[in-house]
Each structure stands twice: as C-alpha cells, then as structure tokens.
Design an enzyme around this catalytic site. Structure first.
Site, PDB file in Angstrom:
ATOM      1  N   SER A 125      -8.682  -7.617   6.613  1.00 24.69           N
ATOM      2  CA  SER A 125     -10.052  -7.187   6.367  1.00 24.69           C
ATOM      3  C   SER A 125     -10.946  -8.378   6.017  1.00 24.69           C
ATOM      4  O   SER A 125     -10.476  -9.396   5.474  1.00 24.69           O
ATOM      5  CB  SER A 125     -10.010  -6.207   5.188  1.00 24.69           C
ATOM      6  N   TYR A 150      -7.758  -3.727  -3.675  1.00 25.08           N
ATOM      7  CA  TYR A 150      -7.588  -3.487  -2.227  1.00 25.08           C
ATOM      8  C   TYR A 150      -7.609  -4.826  -1.481  1.00 25.08           C
ATOM      9  O   TYR A 150      -6.693  -5.149  -0.708  1.00 25.08           O
ATOM     10  CB  TYR A 150      -8.690  -2.556  -1.707  1.00 25.08           C
ATOM     11  N   LYS A 154      -4.576  -7.078   0.603  1.00 24.79           N
ATOM     12  CA  LYS A 154      -4.659  -7.649   1.963  1.00 24.79           C
ATOM     13  C   LYS A 154      -4.362  -9.149   1.914  1.00 24.79           C
ATOM     14  O   LYS A 154      -3.671  -9.690   2.768  1.00 24.79           O
ATOM     15  CB  LYS A 154      -6.054  -7.416   2.557  1.00 24.79           C
TER      16      LYS A 154
HETATM   17  N1  LIG Z   1     -11.821   1.316   8.194  1.00 26.14           N
HETATM   18  C1  LIG Z   1     -12.237   0.154   7.726  1.00 26.14           C
HETATM   19  O1  LIG Z   1     -13.430  -0.014   7.480  1.00 26.14           O
HETATM   20  C2  LIG Z   1     -11.265  -0.987   7.549  1.00 26.14           C
HETATM   21  C3  LIG Z   1     -11.785  -2.286   7.391  1.00 26.14           C
HETATM   22  C4  LIG Z   1     -10.901  -3.336   7.218  1.00 26.14           C
HETATM   23  C5  LIG Z   1      -9.529  -3.104   7.193  1.00 26.14           C
HETATM   24  N2  LIG Z   1      -9.051  -1.840   7.332  1.00 26.14           N
HETATM   25  C6  LIG Z   1      -7.595  -1.636   7.288  1.00 26.14           C
HETATM   26  O2  LIG Z   1      -7.166  -1.066   8.508  1.00 26.14           O
HETATM   27  C7  LIG Z   1      -6.083  -0.169   8.286  1.00 26.14           C
HETATM   28  C8  LIG Z   1      -6.415   1.172   8.901  1.00 26.14           C
HETATM   29  O3  LIG Z   1      -7.616   1.641   8.344  1.00 26.14           O
HETATM   30  P1  LIG Z   1      -8.215   3.044   8.708  1.00 26.14           P
HETATM   31  O4  LIG Z   1      -9.675   2.966   8.519  1.00 26.14           O
HETATM   32  O5  LIG Z   1      -7.653   3.521   9.981  1.00 26.14           O
HETATM   33  O6  LIG Z   1      -7.611   3.890   7.504  1.00 26.14           O
HETATM   34  P2  LIG Z   1      -7.018   5.375   7.523  1.00 26.14           P
HETATM   35  O7  LIG Z   1      -6.815   5.788   6.119  1.00 26.14           O
HETATM   36  O8  LIG Z   1      -7.836   6.240   8.408  1.00 26.14           O
HETATM   37  O9  LIG Z   1      -5.614   5.136   8.236  1.00 26.14           O
HETATM   38  C9  LIG Z   1      -4.481   4.648   7.543  1.00 26.14           C
HETATM   39  C10 LIG Z   1      -3.319   5.547   7.893  1.00 26.14           C
HETATM   40  O10 LIG Z   1      -2.163   5.056   7.218  1.00 26.14           O
HETATM   41  C11 LIG Z   1      -1.429   6.190   6.725  1.00 26.14           C
HETATM   42  N3  LIG Z   1      -0.595   5.684   5.629  1.00 26.14           N
HETATM   43  C12 LIG Z   1      -0.990   5.193   4.416  1.00 26.14           C
HETATM   44  N4  LIG Z   1       0.079   4.807   3.708  1.00 26.14           N
HETATM   45  C13 LIG Z   1       1.186   5.066   4.469  1.00 26.14           C
HETATM   46  C14 LIG Z   1       2.583   4.879   4.287  1.00 26.14           C
HETATM   47  N5  LIG Z   1       3.099   4.363   3.167  1.00 26.14           N
HETATM   48  N6  LIG Z   1       3.420   5.271   5.277  1.00 26.14           N
HETATM   49  C15 LIG Z   1       2.932   5.804   6.428  1.00 26.14           C
HETATM   50  N7  LIG Z   1       1.625   6.001   6.651  1.00 26.14           N
HETATM   51  C16 LIG Z   1       0.762   5.625   5.690  1.00 26.14           C
HETATM   52  C17 LIG Z   1      -2.494   7.209   6.359  1.00 26.14           C
HETATM   53  O11 LIG Z   1      -2.007   8.529   6.368  1.00 26.14           O
HETATM   54  C18 LIG Z   1      -3.529   6.994   7.457  1.00 26.14           C
HETATM   55  O12 LIG Z   1      -3.303   7.840   8.567  1.00 26.14           O
HETATM   56  C19 LIG Z   1      -5.869  -0.107   6.779  1.00 26.14           C
HETATM   57  O13 LIG Z   1      -4.811  -0.953   6.449  1.00 26.14           O
HETATM   58  C20 LIG Z   1      -7.166  -0.631   6.220  1.00 26.14           C
HETATM   59  O14 LIG Z   1      -6.986  -1.257   5.001  1.00 26.14           O
HETATM   60  C21 LIG Z   1      -9.899  -0.778   7.519  1.00 26.14           C
END
Ligand SMILES: NC(=O)c1ccc[n+]([C@@H]2O[C@H](COP(=O)([O-])OP(=O)(O)OC[C@H]3O[C@@H](n4cnc5c(N)ncnc54)[C@H](O)[C@@H]3O)[C@@H](O)[C@H]2O)c1
Length: 330
Positions: A125, A150, A154
């Site tokens: 991120s 958070y 990362k």
């Molecule tokens: N959406 C954003 O703005 C953003 C920005 C930067 C980084 N990220 C990173 O990208 C990744 C995906 O983000 P997103 O927006 O799709 O989030 P999201 O919450 O929609 O998706 C994450 C998924 O991981 C699953 N999950 C969580 N812990 C788990 C575990 N221990 N075992 C199995 N499944 C698990 C959740 O059920 C969910 O479906 C994350 O790591 C997040 O930190 C997201």
C-alpha cells in the site's frame, strides 16, 4: 493452463484480479475465509468469466488446510491479497491486525516454500511511504515511518519479503503498492462490498447517493492542497487488476524482489471527486467537514513510470470513466 492462487480472492481487489487472470488465460483459485467478503461473489465471478471458479473457504493462517490445498492443485504463483485493511480498526485492535496480516503471510510463505512455489505478488500500500514532500512518490522513496498499525503491518511484510529474497535466490517476489483503487467491473455485478466499517471515499459517496447515509463526512478542510481537502491518486480497479496479470506474465523473467507503484500519477481532491461524481450521475452529494482523520496525509500521488517501463502497464481509465462504471451499481 497455469493455476494462480489468489488469497483474499473474494474481496474487492482479489475478485477483480480473478477476472483479469481468466481473461488472460490463467486459472485462478480463490483462498478466502470470507471475513470481509460474501460467498455470493463466486457465482457473480462465474457469470462474468463464464468459467467455473474454484474456491476454498479457508483461513490462510490454517497451515494444515493450506497444505492440503497446495497438495491438491499444482500452483504457478500466488497473488496475496488476504488481510485486514481498515486503518481505524487497526488502531483499536493492533494485535489482531498484526496477527492476521503478518501471521497469514508467514503461514503462506512457509507452505509455498514446502511446496517449492517461489513466485508471489504481495498487496502492499501507499501507506508504507514516509510522509515527506517528495512527490510523486517513487518506489525507491523512504518508507517505514508508518502512521498506524495497518501501515506498519504492510511495512513489516515488505521487510520480511526483502529478507527472504536476499536469503534465498529461488524467490521471485513482486510488491504491488496500491494507491487508491476505485470503481468496479463494468457489468456492475461485483463491487467493493466490505462487511465492516466504510473506510474509502467512493463506497461512502455511493451510500450517500443511495440515500443509505444522509451526508458525506469530509475529514479535514485545512490541508495544504488546492481546496484544503486531501488529494489522492485514484486508480480504476480493472486497471489495477490488469497490473497483477502484467506482473504474473513477467514474474519468471527476473528472480529477486521488485516493487511497483500502481496509480495514475494524477491527484484529485475529495471535493473534486464529489463534483465529478455529481456531474456524471446528476445526484447531489451533501457533505459536511469534520476534523482531520488521524493518520491521513495531505497528498498521496505516485509515479507509475516504473510499471510502464518494466511491465508495460499504464492506467487506461480516468476518474470520469471510473464514475461511469460506478453508476452501474447505484
Ligand atoms: N482497497 C484499498 O484501498 C487498498 C489499498 C492498498 C492496499 N490494499 C490491500 O489490498 C488487499 C486487498 O484489499 P481489498 O480492498 O480487496 O480488501 P477486502 O477486505 O475487500 O479483501 C480482503 C479479503 O481477504 C480476506 N481475508 C482476510 N483475512 C484472511 C485470512 N486470514 N484468510 C483468508 N482470507 C482472509 C477477506 O475475507 C477479504 O475477502 C489487502 O491486503 C489490503 O490491505 C487495499
């Protein structure tokens, strides 16, 4: 056809990666515990891709289950999106955030190593970057002075991956630093649909547009930006998903660790996003200003040049196009 495991593949970013992988001839296999997503997404993904999507309801900290899945399906590479992502929640419950985000990554790496799978893409991120004035942010910029657990989780994972790449030359590791992913697949069938708190601007605006929330809270109007509100680099989720496929296509070309920013290189303030939304949809978004949110920076814009040079990836869609797609979910 190459199997690509997508941890967190039922979530916002992972599910759109699944579509891009299928479109490019890969076979995605979803590993998700549905803690922040809904099982109904699988049918929607099958409708969009016209393919059967294999998925496992598994917590990736569960090494025993993970082992069985890795035994059953030969795997080419892993896209690791699973994790918790709510900044505010991470402040309230940091142990839980470290346990899930770092713990699940360690369990996954151990299992990959045991099965001799050495290709991984990690969802990092923009929050890992230090809050200095060197904009646009470049991959070699300073990181680590994170503002919340958070972001720290990362950063810690990035450090673990760097040490891993140094200590074992078989690994091909790609760190994807996302800026602000928005919008949804053009069918409107799948979207950002968290079970927990609303964190991101667009889902919040959508709820106001749908009259589920009466007004948008804008955190801070006194930043040193063009109109006082925070400026972010918004990237269409389909562009971001294609960025993952671009990494997968090239992951065997070079071992070791590589980092890529995924953004457009352009910044939009909160008020500009609200205005663009109103213009494209004809829906008025009432808002009120509240105090700054802890941990937010004034401006976050990336340089996406490295991804263009090395992956031939470039964002195709701008904010207006992203909002046109968002209209399909209203
Ligand atoms: N959406 C954003 O703005 C953003 C920005 C930067 C980084 N990220 C990173 O990208 C990744 C995906 O983000 P997103 O927006 O799709 O989030 P999201 O919450 O929609 O998706 C994450 C998924 O991981 C699953 N999950 C969580 N812990 C788990 C575990 N221990 N075992 C199995 N499944 C698990 C959740 O059920 C969910 O479906 C994350 O790591 C997040 O930190 C997201």
């Amino acid at each position: 056809m190459r199997n690509v495991f997508v941890t967190g593949g039922a979530g916002f970013i992972g599910s759109h990666c699944v579509i891009s992988l299928v479109k490019n001839g890969y076979k995605p296999i979803i590993l998700d515990n549905f803690s922040n997503s809904h099982q109904s997404i699988i049918k929607k993904l099958e409708k969009i891709t016209k393919k059967k999507i294999i998925y496992y309801n598994v917590d990736i900290r569960d090494k025993k289950k993970l082992k069985l899945i890795f035994k059953k399906h030969p795997c080419y590479a892993v896209i690791h999106c699973a994790g918790f992502k709510a900044v505010g929640e991470s402040v309230e419950n940091s142990v839980c955030y470290f346990e899930n985000n770092v713990g699940s990554t360690l369990a996954l790496l151990e299992c990959m190593q045991k099965n001799k799978i050495y290709k991984i893409i990690f969802s990092s991120s923009a929050t890992v970057y230090d809050d200095d004035k060197a904009l646009p942010l470049k991959e070699n910029g300073k990181i680590g002075n994170t503002k919340n657990p958070y972001g720290t989780s990362k950063y810690i994972i990035e450090r673990i991956l760097k040490d891993l790449a140094k200590s074992d030359s078989r690994w091909s590791i790609r760190i994807a630093r996302y800026f602000n992913p928005i919008s949804n697949h053009p069918t409107g069938l799948i979207k950002e649909n968290p079970k927990g708190a609303l964190n991101n601007l667009i889902p919040y605006i959508v709820k106001v547009a749908q009259k589920k929330i009466s007004e948008l809270k804008i955190f801070g109007k006194d930043y040193n930006t063009k109109d006082g509100t925070g400026v972010r680099d918004y990237v269409h989720i389909m562009d971001l998903a294609d960025g993952h496929t671009a990494m997968i296509k090239k992951i065997s070309h070079k071992k070791g660790l590589k980092i890529y920013n995924f953004g457009t290189g352009k910044g939009w303030s909160v008020l500009e996003v609200v205005k663009a939304f109103e213009k494209q949809t004809g829906i008025s978004i009432p808002y009120k200003f509240t105090k700054r949110r802890k941990g937010d920076v004034a401006i976050s814009i990336c340089s996406p040049k490295k991804a263009l040079k090395e992956l031939n990836w470039k964002a195709k869609y701008d904010l207006d196009h992203a909002i046109i797609d968002i209209k399909k979910i209203l």
